[in-house]
Design an enzyme around this catalytic site. Structure first.
Site, PDB file in Angstrom:
ATOM      1  N   LYS A 143      33.149  46.880  45.212  1.00 43.59           N
ATOM      2  CA  LYS A 143      33.409  47.210  46.647  1.00 43.59           C
ATOM      3  C   LYS A 143      32.984  48.490  46.967  1.00 43.59           C
ATOM      4  O   LYS A 143      32.657  49.273  46.097  1.00 43.59           O
ATOM      5  CB  LYS A 143      34.935  47.264  46.799  1.00 43.59           C
ATOM      6  CG  LYS A 143      35.451  45.459  47.000  1.00 43.59           C
ATOM      7  CD  LYS A 143      34.746  44.773  47.950  1.00 43.59           C
ATOM      8  CE  LYS A 143      35.101  43.557  48.228  1.00 43.59           C
ATOM      9  NZ  LYS A 143      36.465  43.506  49.006  1.00 43.59           N
ATOM     10  N   ARG A 166      39.774  38.972  41.987  1.00 46.30           N
ATOM     11  CA  ARG A 166      38.582  38.476  42.271  1.00 46.30           C
ATOM     12  C   ARG A 166      37.601  39.308  41.473  1.00 46.30           C
ATOM     13  O   ARG A 166      37.412  40.222  42.148  1.00 46.30           O
ATOM     14  CB  ARG A 166      38.412  37.958  43.655  1.00 46.30           C
ATOM     15  CG  ARG A 166      37.235  37.503  44.028  1.00 46.30           C
ATOM     16  CD  ARG A 166      36.896  37.398  45.872  1.00 46.30           C
ATOM     17  NE  ARG A 166      35.990  36.429  46.219  1.00 46.30           N
ATOM     18  CZ  ARG A 166      34.743  37.076  46.386  1.00 46.30           C
ATOM     19  NH1 ARG A 166      34.494  38.471  46.151  1.00 46.30           N
ATOM     20  NH2 ARG A 166      33.584  36.313  46.843  1.00 46.30           N
TER      21      ARG A 166
END
Length: 303
Positions: free
Chosen positions: A227, A261
């Site tokens: 991210k 995830r």
């Protein structure tokens, strides 16, 4: 604290203990931020899913529309065309537990009919008919905190008086909305939405207070892999953020009910195994020894 938290899906109840479930990522898109459209064909996407499953993934998350912002949404028919063959190949033909990353009711109904077990709605249930579709199918639904619109970037340091409180109140309200549309809470997974409508600093604040999200009593999906906030901390591009991803996972795991995830399933699985042993949640046999073939790297081939 309970030792596990369950969520009901079309595949039945999933009990999630202190060892997180691993959700492997397979993008059926040409412009994902993390893999830049490496998987061009259905065969390549199925092969990637099988590799992730062999590495220890418990379920596969399929996406047909990139989360890259400031680009137009693709047509619904195009999104269905991207994901439906892959869902059929995995769920119907290989009996894989499949989640589909979509916020559109038409796409949700199509993939649930094809055998998907969970809809991963990153819009924060912008369209409550997604909850209706999940209720009718008996599917699980991921509800994510997101104050932005799909395909829009919203990062404002002044957006929240208290970002943690906003995440918790938003998720609680969205669980209620899902209930009003027929989906009971035992079908809901919550996601605090790292990087979605948050600055990197706001994302970090939320991850430091995950106990507040966990107090909602639902499984928590954590999409930390590669991210932006990790890129800010490390100064590295998406595929260079494995070490940062592993550090983030290590910092937040250890409590029941987490789903991670991730793109790099094998590496995260190794991390979890080591953490379990060092925390005393798993043991090494007193007579355990390293296998001979693991003691050293094989010699380089002759020139």
């Amino acid at each position: 604290m309970t030792s596990e938290i369950s969520v009901t899906t079309t595949a039945g109840p999933l009990a999630i203990g202190t060892t997180p479930l691993l959700m492997g990522v397979v993008n059926a898109t040409p412009n994902s931020f993390s893999d830049a459209g490496q998987l061009r064909t259905l065969a390549q996407r199925v092969a990637r899913a099988e590799t992730l499953l062999d590495a220890g993934a418990d379920l596969i998350d399929v996406g047909g529309q990139s989360g890259v912002t400031n680009e137009p949404e693709i047509p619904v028919a195009e999104e269905i065309g991207r994901v439906l063959p892959l869902v059929r190949a995995l769920a119907a033909e290989r009996d894989v537990l499949v989640s589909v990353d979509t916020y559109r009711p038409e796409v949700a109904r199509a993939v649930l009919d094809a055998g998907a077990a969970i809809v991963n709605d990153t819009s924060g249930l912008l369209y409550p008919d997604v909850a209706v579709a999940c209720a009718e199918a008996g599917a699980g639904l991921v509800v994510m905190h997101n104050r932005g619109r799909p395909k829009q970037r919203l990062t404002d340091p002044a957006l929240y008086d208290d970002v943690v409180e906003d995440v918790v109140s938003f998720l609680r309200e969205r669980i209620a909305v899902a209930g009003e549309h027929g989906l009971s809470p035992e079908h809901v997974i919550v996601d605090p939405g790292p990087d979605f409508a948050k600055t990197p600093a706001q994302t970090v604040q939320v991850l430091r207070r995950l106990d507040r999200v966990e107090a909602l009593g639902r499984p928590v999906l954590l999409a930390l892999s590669r991210k932006d906030f990790l890129g800010v901390i490390t100064g590295r591009r998406p595929r260079e953020r494995l070490a940062a991803t592993l550090a983030a996972v290590a910092a937040v795991t250890g409590r029941p009910g987490h789903i991670l995830r991730v793109h790099d399933v094998a590496e995260v699985r190794d991390l979890l195994r080591v953490l379990a042993v060092l925390r005393g949640d798993a043991e090494i046999a007193d007579d355990a020894e390293l296998a001979e073939h693991l003691r050293r790297e094989p010699p380089a081939p002759a020139p």
